[in-house]
Write an enzyme that holds these catalytic residues in place. Structure first.
Site, PDB file in Angstrom:
ATOM      1  N   TYR A 167     124.219 111.260 134.758  1.00 12.67           N
ATOM      2  CA  TYR A 167     124.933 112.040 135.780  1.00 12.67           C
ATOM      3  C   TYR A 167     125.632 113.197 135.082  1.00 12.67           C
ATOM      4  O   TYR A 167     125.078 113.812 134.175  1.00 12.67           O
ATOM      5  CB  TYR A 167     125.890 111.132 136.567  1.00 12.67           C
ATOM      6  CG  TYR A 167     126.373 111.763 137.845  1.00 12.67           C
ATOM      7  CD1 TYR A 167     125.472 112.365 138.731  1.00 12.67           C
ATOM      8  CD2 TYR A 167     127.712 111.780 138.166  1.00 12.67           C
ATOM      9  CE1 TYR A 167     125.902 112.965 139.887  1.00 12.67           C
ATOM     10  CE2 TYR A 167     128.165 112.378 139.338  1.00 12.67           C
ATOM     11  CZ  TYR A 167     127.251 112.970 140.186  1.00 12.67           C
ATOM     12  OH  TYR A 167     127.685 113.578 141.340  1.00 12.67           O
TER      13      TYR A 167
ATOM     14  N   LYS B 151     103.669  97.899 153.122  1.00 13.83           N
ATOM     15  CA  LYS B 151     102.842  98.838 152.363  1.00 13.83           C
ATOM     16  C   LYS B 151     103.530  99.219 151.055  1.00 13.83           C
ATOM     17  O   LYS B 151     102.918  99.265 149.983  1.00 13.83           O
ATOM     18  CB  LYS B 151     102.585 100.103 153.190  1.00 13.83           C
ATOM     19  CG  LYS B 151     101.754  99.908 154.437  1.00 13.83           C
ATOM     20  CD  LYS B 151     100.283  99.853 154.116  1.00 13.83           C
ATOM     21  CE  LYS B 151      99.447  99.724 155.373  1.00 13.83           C
ATOM     22  NZ  LYS B 151      98.016  99.688 155.091  1.00 13.83           N
TER      23      LYS B 151
END
Length: 445
Positions: A108, A163
Protein backbone atom coordinates in the site's frame (compact mmCIF):
# COMPACT_ATOMS: atom_id res chain seq x y z
CA UNK A 1 -35.98 -32.42 -10.23
CA UNK A 2 -34.15 -34.91 -7.98
CA UNK A 3 -32.64 -33.53 -4.77
CA UNK A 4 -29.79 -34.64 -2.53
CA UNK A 5 -30.91 -34.54 1.12
CA UNK A 6 -28.41 -34.85 3.95
CA UNK A 7 -29.62 -36.45 7.18
CA UNK A 8 -27.68 -36.16 10.43
CA UNK A 9 -28.78 -39.16 12.47
CA UNK A 10 -27.95 -40.65 15.83
CA UNK A 11 -27.93 -44.46 15.90
CA UNK A 12 -27.14 -47.00 18.62
CA UNK A 13 -23.47 -48.00 18.55
CA UNK A 14 -24.12 -51.69 17.96
CA UNK A 15 -23.60 -54.06 15.00
CA UNK A 16 -26.23 -53.94 12.28
CA UNK A 17 -27.62 -50.49 13.09
CA UNK A 18 -26.35 -48.80 9.94
CA UNK A 19 -27.78 -51.69 7.92
CA UNK A 20 -31.19 -51.04 9.51
CA UNK A 21 -30.94 -47.40 8.51
CA UNK A 22 -29.93 -48.27 4.93
CA UNK A 23 -32.82 -50.74 4.70
CA UNK A 24 -35.35 -48.15 5.81
CA UNK A 25 -34.00 -45.64 3.26
CA UNK A 26 -34.35 -48.27 0.53
CA UNK A 27 -37.92 -49.00 1.66
CA UNK A 28 -38.60 -45.27 1.34
CA UNK A 29 -37.22 -45.30 -2.25
CA UNK A 30 -34.19 -43.16 -1.43
CA UNK A 31 -30.79 -43.69 -3.06
CA UNK A 32 -27.84 -43.48 -0.64
CA UNK A 33 -24.78 -41.44 -1.64
CA UNK A 34 -22.16 -40.18 0.81
CA UNK A 35 -21.92 -41.55 4.35
CA UNK A 36 -19.80 -39.56 6.83
CA UNK A 37 -19.09 -40.45 10.46
CA UNK A 38 -19.34 -37.34 12.64
CA UNK A 39 -18.88 -38.88 16.07
CA UNK A 40 -18.53 -42.35 17.63
CA UNK A 41 -19.61 -42.70 21.28
CA UNK A 42 -19.90 -45.56 23.70
CA UNK A 43 -23.68 -45.75 23.36
CA UNK A 44 -24.45 -44.00 20.08
CA UNK A 45 -22.86 -42.77 16.87
CA UNK A 46 -23.70 -39.72 14.77
CA UNK A 47 -23.48 -39.97 11.01
CA UNK A 48 -24.48 -37.88 8.04
CA UNK A 49 -26.07 -39.71 5.11
CA UNK A 50 -26.73 -38.04 1.77
CA UNK A 51 -29.73 -39.53 -0.02
CA UNK A 52 -31.11 -38.76 -3.48
CA UNK A 53 -34.85 -38.13 -3.25
CA UNK A 54 -37.50 -37.07 -5.74
CA UNK A 55 -38.40 -33.76 -4.10
CA UNK A 56 -38.58 -31.99 -0.74
CA UNK A 57 -41.74 -33.85 0.30
CA UNK A 58 -40.07 -37.18 -0.45
CA UNK A 59 -37.04 -36.06 1.58
CA UNK A 60 -39.20 -35.32 4.61
CA UNK A 61 -40.96 -38.67 4.19
CA UNK A 62 -37.62 -40.51 4.34
CA UNK A 63 -36.75 -38.55 7.51
CA UNK A 64 -40.04 -39.60 9.11
CA UNK A 65 -39.36 -43.23 8.25
CA UNK A 66 -35.91 -43.07 9.87
CA UNK A 67 -37.33 -41.46 12.99
CA UNK A 68 -39.70 -44.39 13.39
CA UNK A 69 -36.79 -46.84 13.80
CA UNK A 70 -36.23 -47.90 17.40
CA UNK A 71 -33.22 -46.06 18.86
CA UNK A 72 -32.67 -43.89 15.75
CA UNK A 73 -33.04 -40.13 15.96
CA UNK A 74 -32.93 -37.70 13.00
CA UNK A 75 -31.13 -34.63 14.33
CA UNK A 76 -31.76 -32.64 11.18
CA UNK A 77 -32.48 -33.10 7.48
CA UNK A 78 -31.67 -30.47 4.86
CA UNK A 79 -31.26 -29.98 1.12
CA UNK A 80 -27.52 -30.63 0.67
CA UNK A 81 -27.14 -28.10 -2.15
CA UNK A 82 -28.54 -25.31 0.03
CA UNK A 83 -26.19 -26.32 2.84
CA UNK A 84 -23.24 -26.03 0.46
CA UNK A 85 -24.35 -22.56 -0.63
CA UNK A 86 -24.66 -21.01 2.83
CA UNK A 87 -22.58 -17.82 2.87
CA UNK A 88 -21.89 -18.12 -0.86
CA UNK A 89 -19.05 -19.95 -2.58
CA UNK A 90 -16.54 -17.13 -3.16
CA UNK A 91 -14.30 -14.79 -1.20
CA UNK A 92 -11.77 -12.18 -2.30
CA UNK A 93 -8.41 -13.08 -0.76
CA UNK A 94 -4.98 -11.47 -0.77
CA UNK A 95 -1.98 -13.08 -2.46
CA UNK A 96 0.33 -10.89 -0.38
CA UNK A 97 -0.05 -11.28 3.39
CA UNK A 98 0.63 -8.10 5.36
CA UNK A 99 2.44 -8.94 8.62
CA UNK A 100 4.77 -5.98 9.17
CA UNK A 101 4.89 -2.25 8.61
CA UNK A 102 7.32 -2.87 5.77
CA UNK A 103 4.79 -5.22 4.13
CA UNK A 104 2.22 -2.43 4.41
CA UNK A 105 4.64 0.05 2.83
CA UNK A 106 5.23 -2.39 -0.03
CA UNK A 107 1.65 -3.29 -0.92
CA UNK A 108 0.00 0.00 0.00
CA UNK A 109 1.33 3.47 0.62
CA UNK A 110 3.93 4.55 -0.39
CA UNK A 111 4.90 1.52 -2.54
CA UNK A 112 1.59 1.22 -4.35
CA UNK A 113 2.11 4.66 -5.91
CA UNK A 114 5.17 3.40 -7.77
CA UNK A 115 3.17 0.53 -9.23
CA UNK A 116 0.42 2.92 -10.32
CA UNK A 117 2.93 5.31 -11.93
CA UNK A 118 4.64 2.42 -13.73
CA UNK A 119 1.31 1.34 -15.23
CA UNK A 120 0.48 4.93 -16.14
CA UNK A 121 3.74 5.16 -18.08
CA UNK A 122 3.40 1.68 -19.63
CA UNK A 123 -0.19 0.28 -19.56
CA UNK A 124 1.02 -3.20 -20.59
CA UNK A 125 2.49 -3.55 -17.08
CA UNK A 126 -1.04 -3.94 -15.69
CA UNK A 127 -0.87 -7.62 -16.63
CA UNK A 128 2.26 -8.04 -14.52
CA UNK A 129 1.60 -5.74 -11.57
CA UNK A 130 -2.14 -6.36 -10.98
CA UNK A 131 -4.64 -9.21 -11.14
CA UNK A 132 -6.11 -7.91 -14.41
CA UNK A 133 -4.14 -10.25 -16.66
CA UNK A 134 -5.24 -13.38 -14.79
CA UNK A 135 -8.88 -12.45 -14.18
CA UNK A 136 -12.16 -12.96 -15.98
CA UNK A 137 -15.52 -11.21 -15.58
CA UNK A 138 -18.48 -13.61 -15.72
CA UNK A 139 -21.26 -11.38 -17.08
CA UNK A 140 -24.95 -12.31 -17.10
CA UNK A 141 -28.43 -10.83 -16.97
CA UNK A 142 -30.00 -14.10 -15.86
CA UNK A 143 -32.34 -14.43 -18.83
CA UNK A 144 -31.47 -18.05 -19.68
CA UNK A 145 -30.18 -19.80 -16.55
CA UNK A 146 -29.59 -23.55 -16.86
CA UNK A 147 -32.99 -25.14 -17.46
CA UNK A 148 -34.67 -22.52 -15.26
CA UNK A 149 -35.21 -19.85 -17.91
CA UNK A 150 -35.50 -16.12 -17.21
CA UNK A 151 -35.07 -15.97 -13.42
CA UNK A 152 -33.15 -12.70 -13.33
CA UNK A 153 -29.59 -11.73 -12.40
CA UNK A 154 -29.65 -12.16 -8.59
CA UNK A 155 -31.06 -15.74 -8.62
CA UNK A 156 -28.38 -16.57 -11.20
CA UNK A 157 -25.62 -15.70 -8.72
CA UNK A 158 -25.16 -19.28 -7.39
CA UNK A 159 -24.49 -20.44 -10.96
CA UNK A 160 -21.99 -17.65 -11.58
CA UNK A 161 -20.25 -18.37 -8.27
CA UNK A 162 -20.01 -22.02 -9.30
CA UNK A 163 -18.35 -21.03 -12.58
CA UNK A 164 -15.85 -18.91 -10.65
CA UNK A 165 -15.08 -21.79 -8.27
CA UNK A 166 -14.02 -23.99 -11.18
CA UNK A 167 -11.96 -21.20 -12.76
CA UNK A 168 -9.95 -20.92 -9.54
CA UNK A 169 -9.73 -24.61 -8.68
CA UNK A 170 -9.00 -25.98 -12.14
CA UNK A 171 -7.18 -23.18 -13.97
CA UNK A 172 -5.83 -20.78 -11.30
CA UNK A 173 -7.83 -17.97 -12.91
CA UNK A 174 -9.58 -15.38 -10.74
CA UNK A 175 -13.18 -14.90 -11.88
CA UNK A 176 -15.76 -12.41 -10.63
CA UNK A 177 -19.51 -12.64 -11.27
CA UNK A 178 -20.93 -9.43 -12.72
CA UNK A 179 -24.74 -9.26 -12.55
CA UNK A 180 -26.22 -6.85 -15.09
CA UNK A 181 -29.84 -5.97 -14.41
CA UNK A 182 -31.08 -5.23 -17.91
CA UNK A 183 -32.59 -7.06 -20.87
CA UNK A 184 -31.71 -4.22 -23.21
CA UNK A 185 -28.85 -5.20 -25.53
CA UNK A 186 -27.44 -1.66 -25.75
CA UNK A 187 -27.40 -1.26 -21.97
CA UNK A 188 -25.81 -4.64 -21.44
CA UNK A 189 -23.06 -3.98 -23.99
CA UNK A 190 -22.32 -0.52 -22.60
CA UNK A 191 -22.15 -1.84 -19.04
CA UNK A 192 -19.63 -4.55 -19.96
CA UNK A 193 -17.56 -2.08 -21.97
CA UNK A 194 -17.33 0.24 -18.95
CA UNK A 195 -16.12 -2.44 -16.52
CA UNK A 196 -13.98 -4.44 -18.98
CA UNK A 197 -10.70 -2.64 -18.32
CA UNK A 198 -10.48 -4.36 -14.93
CA UNK A 199 -10.40 -7.85 -16.44
CA UNK A 200 -8.25 -9.90 -18.78
CA UNK A 201 -11.22 -11.67 -20.34
CA UNK A 202 -15.02 -11.44 -20.62
CA UNK A 203 -17.04 -14.63 -20.08
CA UNK A 204 -20.69 -14.23 -21.12
CA UNK A 205 -23.10 -16.64 -19.43
CA UNK A 206 -26.81 -17.53 -19.35
CA UNK A 207 -28.09 -14.85 -21.72
CA UNK A 208 -31.15 -15.64 -23.83
CA UNK A 209 -31.02 -16.10 -27.60
CA UNK A 210 -31.02 -14.31 -29.97
CA UNK A 211 -29.80 -11.38 -27.84
CA UNK A 212 -26.71 -13.32 -26.76
CA UNK A 213 -25.39 -13.46 -30.33
CA UNK A 214 -25.68 -9.70 -30.82
CA UNK A 215 -24.13 -9.00 -27.41
CA UNK A 216 -21.16 -11.26 -28.06
CA UNK A 217 -20.57 -9.89 -31.58
CA UNK A 218 -20.59 -6.27 -30.42
CA UNK A 219 -18.32 -6.91 -27.45
CA UNK A 220 -15.81 -8.83 -29.59
CA UNK A 221 -15.69 -5.85 -31.96
CA UNK A 222 -15.39 -3.28 -29.15
CA UNK A 223 -12.97 -4.82 -26.65
CA UNK A 224 -9.25 -5.63 -26.85
CA UNK A 225 -9.49 -8.71 -24.59
CA UNK A 226 -11.00 -12.14 -25.37
CA UNK A 227 -14.79 -12.41 -25.19
CA UNK A 228 -16.64 -15.74 -25.26
CA UNK A 229 -20.23 -16.76 -24.59
CA UNK A 230 -19.72 -20.04 -22.78
CA UNK A 231 -23.18 -21.43 -23.52
CA UNK A 232 -22.44 -21.13 -27.24
CA UNK A 233 -18.75 -21.94 -27.52
CA UNK A 234 -17.68 -23.71 -24.33
CA UNK A 235 -20.51 -26.20 -24.62
CA UNK A 236 -19.74 -26.65 -28.32
CA UNK A 237 -16.06 -27.41 -27.66
CA UNK A 238 -16.84 -30.13 -25.12
CA UNK A 239 -19.61 -31.59 -27.29
CA UNK A 240 -17.32 -31.73 -30.32
CA UNK A 241 -14.73 -33.57 -28.23
CA UNK A 242 -17.39 -35.98 -26.97
CA UNK A 243 -18.65 -36.58 -30.52
CA UNK A 244 -15.13 -37.34 -31.75
CA UNK A 245 -14.66 -39.91 -28.99
CA UNK A 246 -18.18 -41.37 -29.33
CA UNK A 247 -17.63 -41.89 -33.06
CA UNK A 248 -14.46 -43.83 -32.27
CA UNK A 249 -16.46 -46.04 -29.91
CA UNK A 250 -19.07 -46.58 -32.64
CA UNK A 251 -16.47 -47.51 -35.25
CA UNK A 252 -16.48 -44.48 -37.55
CA UNK A 253 -14.96 -41.00 -37.69
CA UNK A 254 -16.69 -37.64 -37.37
CA UNK A 255 -15.47 -36.70 -40.86
CA UNK A 256 -17.54 -39.57 -42.27
CA UNK A 257 -20.62 -38.82 -40.16
CA UNK A 258 -23.81 -36.86 -40.63
CA UNK A 259 -24.41 -34.86 -37.45
CA UNK A 260 -27.96 -34.02 -36.42
CA UNK A 261 -28.63 -31.13 -34.05
CA UNK A 262 -32.04 -30.95 -32.38
CA UNK A 263 -32.60 -27.44 -31.02
CA UNK A 264 -30.90 -24.29 -32.31
CA UNK A 265 -30.79 -22.08 -29.25
CA UNK A 266 -27.51 -20.67 -28.01
CA UNK A 267 -25.95 -24.05 -27.20
CA UNK A 268 -27.46 -25.87 -30.17
CA UNK A 269 -26.32 -23.29 -32.69
CA UNK A 270 -22.83 -23.24 -31.20
CA UNK A 271 -22.59 -27.02 -31.34
CA UNK A 272 -23.89 -27.31 -34.90
CA UNK A 273 -21.55 -24.53 -36.07
CA UNK A 274 -18.48 -26.14 -34.52
CA UNK A 275 -19.46 -29.50 -36.01
CA UNK A 276 -19.33 -27.81 -39.43
CA UNK A 277 -15.93 -26.32 -38.60
CA UNK A 278 -14.84 -29.68 -37.18
CA UNK A 279 -15.30 -31.20 -40.66
CA UNK A 280 -18.37 -33.33 -40.08
CA UNK A 281 -19.59 -34.76 -43.39
CA UNK A 282 -22.94 -32.94 -43.07
CA UNK A 283 -24.77 -31.11 -40.31
CA UNK A 284 -28.56 -31.13 -40.35
CA UNK A 285 -30.60 -29.43 -37.64
CA UNK A 286 -34.21 -29.03 -36.58
CA UNK A 287 -35.88 -26.27 -34.61
CA UNK A 288 -39.50 -25.12 -34.68
CA UNK A 289 -38.43 -21.47 -34.35
CA UNK A 290 -37.95 -19.98 -37.85
CA UNK A 291 -35.87 -17.12 -36.41
CA UNK A 292 -33.03 -19.58 -35.84
CA UNK A 293 -33.02 -20.92 -39.39
CA UNK A 294 -31.38 -18.04 -41.28
CA UNK A 295 -28.47 -17.85 -38.83
CA UNK A 296 -27.92 -21.61 -39.10
CA UNK A 297 -28.10 -21.73 -42.90
CA UNK A 298 -25.54 -18.93 -43.13
CA UNK A 299 -23.17 -21.24 -41.27
CA UNK A 300 -23.69 -24.14 -43.69
CA UNK A 301 -26.14 -26.03 -41.49
CA UNK A 302 -29.03 -27.76 -43.26
CA UNK A 303 -32.25 -26.82 -41.46
CA UNK A 304 -35.61 -28.56 -41.18
CA UNK A 305 -38.56 -28.20 -38.84
CA UNK A 306 -38.98 -31.98 -38.90
CA UNK A 307 -37.13 -33.71 -36.05
CA UNK A 308 -37.88 -37.11 -37.58
CA UNK A 309 -35.71 -36.19 -40.59
CA UNK A 310 -32.78 -35.54 -38.27
CA UNK A 311 -33.29 -38.85 -36.46
CA UNK A 312 -33.53 -40.69 -39.76
CA UNK A 313 -30.46 -39.18 -41.47
CA UNK A 314 -27.98 -38.48 -38.68
CA UNK A 315 -25.22 -40.80 -37.53
CA UNK A 316 -24.59 -38.56 -34.51
CA UNK A 317 -27.58 -36.90 -32.83
CA UNK A 318 -27.10 -34.02 -30.38
CA UNK A 319 -30.14 -32.66 -28.53
CA UNK A 320 -30.24 -29.40 -26.54
CA UNK A 321 -33.95 -28.64 -26.43
CA UNK A 322 -34.76 -28.42 -22.72
CA UNK A 323 -37.54 -30.99 -23.32
CA UNK A 324 -37.20 -34.20 -21.34
CA UNK A 325 -38.27 -37.38 -23.15
CA UNK A 326 -38.51 -35.68 -26.54
CA UNK A 327 -36.68 -38.47 -28.40
CA UNK A 328 -38.73 -41.65 -28.50
CA UNK A 329 -36.85 -44.99 -28.49
CA UNK A 330 -38.58 -46.13 -31.68
CA UNK A 331 -36.95 -43.23 -33.59
CA UNK A 332 -33.41 -44.30 -32.68
CA UNK A 333 -31.59 -45.84 -35.63
CA UNK A 334 -29.32 -48.83 -35.06
CA UNK A 335 -25.68 -47.77 -34.72
CA UNK A 336 -26.39 -44.10 -33.97
CA UNK A 337 -24.54 -42.00 -31.42
CA UNK A 338 -26.99 -40.11 -29.18
CA UNK A 339 -25.92 -37.16 -27.02
CA UNK A 340 -29.04 -35.95 -25.19
CA UNK A 341 -27.70 -32.99 -23.24
CA UNK A 342 -30.66 -31.36 -21.50
CA UNK A 343 -30.21 -31.30 -17.71
CA UNK A 344 -31.39 -32.60 -15.34
CA UNK A 345 -33.63 -34.82 -17.49
CA UNK A 346 -32.35 -35.60 -21.03
CA UNK A 347 -34.32 -35.92 -24.24
CA UNK A 348 -33.83 -39.69 -23.94
CA UNK A 349 -32.23 -41.72 -21.18
CA UNK A 350 -28.87 -43.10 -22.41
CA UNK A 351 -29.76 -46.63 -21.31
CA UNK A 352 -33.03 -46.45 -23.25
CA UNK A 353 -31.18 -45.18 -26.34
CA UNK A 354 -28.69 -48.04 -26.22
CA UNK A 355 -31.50 -50.55 -25.67
CA UNK A 356 -33.18 -49.12 -28.77
CA UNK A 357 -30.09 -49.78 -30.88
CA UNK A 358 -27.76 -46.81 -30.38
CA UNK A 359 -24.08 -47.70 -30.55
CA UNK A 360 -23.27 -45.12 -27.88
CA UNK A 361 -25.32 -42.69 -25.81
CA UNK A 362 -24.69 -40.10 -23.10
CA UNK A 363 -26.41 -37.21 -21.35
CA UNK A 364 -25.44 -33.82 -19.94
CA UNK A 365 -23.94 -35.26 -16.77
CA UNK A 366 -21.02 -36.44 -18.91
CA UNK A 367 -20.83 -33.67 -21.49
CA UNK A 368 -20.33 -30.64 -19.23
CA UNK A 369 -18.84 -27.31 -20.31
CA UNK A 370 -16.74 -27.17 -17.13
CA UNK A 371 -14.30 -29.26 -19.18
CA UNK A 372 -13.89 -26.38 -21.60
CA UNK A 373 -14.05 -22.81 -20.37
CA UNK A 374 -11.37 -22.85 -17.59
CA UNK A 375 -8.65 -24.13 -19.91
CA UNK A 376 -9.83 -22.10 -22.89
CA UNK A 377 -9.65 -18.80 -21.02
CA UNK A 378 -6.42 -19.74 -19.23
CA UNK A 379 -4.82 -20.49 -22.60
CA UNK A 380 -6.06 -17.21 -24.04
CA UNK A 381 -4.70 -15.27 -21.05
CA UNK A 382 -1.35 -17.08 -21.19
CA UNK A 383 -1.06 -16.10 -24.85
CA UNK A 384 -2.05 -12.48 -24.23
CA UNK A 385 -4.61 -13.10 -26.96
CA UNK A 386 -7.11 -10.45 -27.91
CA UNK A 387 -9.68 -13.01 -29.01
CA UNK A 388 -10.70 -16.66 -28.80
CA UNK A 389 -10.72 -17.76 -32.42
CA UNK A 390 -11.72 -20.94 -34.24
CA UNK A 391 -8.25 -22.59 -34.20
CA UNK A 392 -8.16 -22.11 -30.41
CA UNK A 393 -11.57 -23.74 -29.96
CA UNK A 394 -10.71 -26.66 -32.25
CA UNK A 395 -7.41 -27.13 -30.40
CA UNK A 396 -9.31 -27.30 -27.11
CA UNK A 397 -11.72 -29.91 -28.48
CA UNK A 398 -8.88 -32.05 -29.86
CA UNK A 399 -7.00 -31.85 -26.55
CA UNK A 400 -10.06 -32.96 -24.58
CA UNK A 401 -10.67 -35.85 -26.99
CA UNK A 402 -7.01 -36.93 -26.87
CA UNK A 403 -7.04 -36.92 -23.05
CA UNK A 404 -10.04 -39.25 -22.86
CA UNK A 405 -9.39 -42.79 -21.64
CA UNK A 406 -10.41 -45.66 -23.92
CA UNK A 407 -13.62 -46.59 -22.12
CA UNK A 408 -14.80 -43.04 -21.39
CA UNK A 409 -16.55 -40.31 -23.37
CA UNK A 410 -14.64 -37.38 -21.86
CA UNK A 411 -11.78 -37.06 -19.34
CA UNK A 412 -12.24 -36.31 -15.64
CA UNK A 413 -13.55 -32.74 -15.40
CA UNK A 414 -11.96 -32.28 -11.95
CA UNK A 415 -8.44 -33.24 -13.05
CA UNK A 416 -6.34 -30.01 -13.12
CA UNK A 417 -3.91 -31.68 -15.54
CA UNK A 418 -6.68 -31.88 -18.14
CA UNK A 419 -7.28 -28.14 -17.94
CA UNK A 420 -3.54 -27.40 -18.04
CA UNK A 421 -3.23 -29.47 -21.23
CA UNK A 422 -6.23 -27.71 -22.77
CA UNK A 423 -4.74 -24.33 -21.84
CA UNK A 424 -1.42 -25.27 -23.44
CA UNK A 425 -3.16 -26.37 -26.64
CA UNK A 426 -5.18 -23.14 -26.77
CA UNK A 427 -2.11 -20.97 -26.12
CA UNK A 428 -0.15 -22.76 -28.85
CA UNK A 429 -3.07 -22.35 -31.29
CA UNK A 430 -3.22 -18.64 -30.47
CA UNK A 431 0.49 -18.31 -31.26
CA UNK A 432 0.19 -20.33 -34.47
CA UNK A 433 -2.84 -18.35 -35.67
CA UNK A 434 -1.18 -15.00 -35.03
CA UNK A 435 -3.47 -13.62 -32.30
CA UNK A 436 -1.04 -14.04 -29.39
CA UNK A 437 0.78 -11.16 -27.72
CA UNK A 438 3.12 -12.98 -25.38
CA UNK A 439 4.44 -9.70 -23.97
CA UNK A 440 0.96 -9.24 -22.44
CA UNK A 441 1.00 -12.65 -20.76
CA UNK A 442 0.32 -12.15 -17.04
CA UNK A 443 2.66 -12.89 -14.17
CA UNK A 444 1.58 -15.44 -11.57
CA UNK A 445 -0.77 -17.44 -13.79
Amino acid sequence: MALDFTYRIQVPHRPGQLARVAGRIAEGEGLIGDVTTINVGREASIRELTVEVRDREHGQSVAKGLDELDGVRVLWAQDRALLRHEGGKLVVASTQPVRTVQDMRDVYTPGVARASMAISEDPSLASHLTMIGRSVAICTNGTRVLGLGDIGPVPSMPVMEGKAVFYHQLANVSAMPILIDTKDVDEFVETVKRIASGFGGIHLEDISAPECFEIERRLIEALPQPVMHDDVHGTAVVTLAAAIVACRHAGFSLEDAVVGQIGLGAAGFGIASLMVDGKAKRVVASDPNPLSHERARAKGIEVTTDMETVMKEADVVVATTGRAGLIKPETVRKGQVILALTNPYPEIDPEAAVAAGAAFAADGTSVNNVLGYPGIFRGALLAGAGEINLPMKLAAADAIADLTADADLVPDALDPNVHERVATAVRDAAVASGVAHLDRAPAGL
